[in-house]
Design an enzyme around this catalytic site. Structure first.
Site, PDB file in Angstrom:
ATOM      1  CG  HIS A  63      -2.567  28.955 -18.827  1.00 15.55           C
ATOM      2  ND1 HIS A  63      -3.425  29.899 -18.296  1.00 15.55           N
ATOM      3  CD2 HIS A  63      -1.754  29.617 -19.693  1.00 15.55           C
ATOM      4  CE1 HIS A  63      -3.155  31.075 -18.829  1.00 15.55           C
ATOM      5  NE2 HIS A  63      -2.152  30.934 -19.680  1.00 15.55           N
ATOM      6  CG  ASP A  66      -4.535  28.078 -15.381  1.00 14.75           C
ATOM      7  OD1 ASP A  66      -3.589  28.572 -14.741  1.00 14.75           O
ATOM      8  OD2 ASP A  66      -4.929  28.536 -16.476  1.00 14.75           O
ATOM      9  CD  GLU A 194      -3.578  36.479 -24.979  1.00 13.04           C
ATOM     10  OE1 GLU A 194      -3.469  37.236 -24.000  1.00 13.04           O
ATOM     11  OE2 GLU A 194      -4.177  35.386 -24.933  1.00 13.04           O
TER      12      GLU A 194
END
Length: 398
Positions: A63, A66, A194
């Site tokens: 991400h 991150d 997802e």
């Protein structure tokens, strides 16, 4: 085996997860923390590439938050991302390790308390769109094979204050904007969604594979997206992982997977490393039947248990997951060689190969001809011997 198992490591669990949970503080021992958040971010880049090189893993996923700390505003956040992306790009060139997919975290920050694209606040929608724009630019810069959307807070707590149709319309608007911008900048990565049924919201719009596919078809998005399916999310939806993979495969929508496992006794996302040989074998069989994952891969969206706090546990956990997939692939090879499932299905549906069954399949039959046939026919069902099938599977697995 390398061609069939394109492994990837998850930046968030591997580099940023601390071992904390809702009942305890940080426990993980890590050696990449610097004096400032940006120092730590730079150290993590060095660490993730060393980690991947040691494991022989060729891909990673992340991400935006991150890899780089969020700034005081969007401009500062984007500047931090640019600085880290430049370092990552150099390491990619040096090592040959690649980005399987990247995405934007549009669920952690307080601004997303009511969702992102589904937010009741248009200002939040605009900010989320800006994050997606930057994410696509990063994907283009790093030649990511895919770009993932995970609607962490795209859902609702109660219908008492929710316009469900309007929120889903807005989600579709953002997806179409992303498609248009990807074409504009010539980003050729595969778009993935997802599914996840719950946690944190009571009901999320991407509940499972079937719900997500229906959404994509309804809004004219099916040709632009495939699914990134996660084993633990299947558990939370009340499905097995191979069920979700099979559903996606039926619609030519299987794009990539997050490899982990949940705990059927717990009602949240435990993200354990996959070591269940049965579950992984059944999942891999679906992937092989799909002809592989195309641009997708096997991302270990999994975290070490809180008691496994030493840094070396990261290596050991990934090896456990990779070995499980490797053993499962050997089992799948035997199953395919012996046509184990093909033979079962051929026998079970043999009545559709000839006679009235063939007429049903070919479209020659109608309600009148079927009624006439049913008047004079005696039905004789056959046992499917399911217990025997399971026993034989034990022979393959063990």
């Amino acid at each position: 085996m390398k061609e069939h198992l394109p492994f990837a490591a998850a930046y968030w669990h591997t580099m940023t997860q601390t071992g904390s949970d809702q009942f305890g503080s940080d426990v993980n021992i890590r050696n990449w923390f610097g004096k400032t958040p940006m120092d730590t971010a730079k150290n993590r880049v060095e660490a993730i590439f060393e980690f991947l090189s040691k494991l022989g893993v060729e891909y990673f996923c992340f991400h935006d938050v991150d890899i780089a700390p969020q700034g005081a505003n969007l401009r500062e956040s984007n500047k931090n991302i640019d600085d880290i992306v430049a370092i990552i790009k150099a390491k990619i060139k040096e090592t040959g390790i690649k980005v399987l997919w990247n995405t934007a975290n549009m669920f952690s920050h307080p601004r997303y308390v009511h969702g992102a694209a589904s937010s009741c606040n248009a200002d939040v929608f605009a900010y989320a769109a800006a994050q997606v724009k930057k994410g696509l630019e990063v994907g283009k810069e790093l030649d990511a094979r895919n770009y993932v959307f995970w609607g962490g807070r795209e859902g609702y707590e109660s219908l008492l204050n929710t316009d469900l149709k309007f929120e889903q319309d807005n989600m579709a608007r953002l997806f179409h904007m992303a498609i248009d911008y990807a074409k504009e900048i010539n980003f050729t990565g595969q778009f993935l969604i997802e599914p996840k049924p719950k946690e944190p919201t009571t009901h999320q719009y991407d509940f499972d594979a079937a719900t997500t596919i229906a959404f994509l078809m309804n809004y004219g998005l099916k040709e632009h997206f495939k699914l990134n399916l996660e084993a633990n999310h299947a558990t939370l939806a009340g499905h097995t992982f191979d069920h979700e993979l099979n559903v996606a495969r039926c619609y030519n929508m299987l794009g990539s997977i997050d490899a982990n496992q949940g705990n059927w006794l717990l009602g949240w996302d435990t993200d354990e490393f996959p070591t269940d040989l049965y579950a992984v074998t059944f999942a891999l069989y679906q992937i092989v039947e799909n002809g592989g994952l195309g641009k997708g891969g096997i991302n270990f969206d999994a975290k070490v248990r809180r008691g496994s706090f030493e840094q070396n546990d990261l290596i050991l956990a990934h090896i456990a997951g990779m070995d499980t997939f490797a053993r499962s692939l050997k089992i799948v090879e035997k199953l395919k060689k012996d046509k184990f499932f093909e033979t079962i299905l051929e026998k079970r549906y043999a009545s559709y190969k000839t006679g009235i069954g063939a007429e049903i399949v070919s479209g020659k039959a109608n309600l009148e001809t079927l009624e006439k046939y049913a008047f004079d026919n005696t039905i004789n069902n056959k046992s499917d011997h399911l217990e025997e099938v399971k026993a034989k599977l034990n022979d393959y697995i063990f």
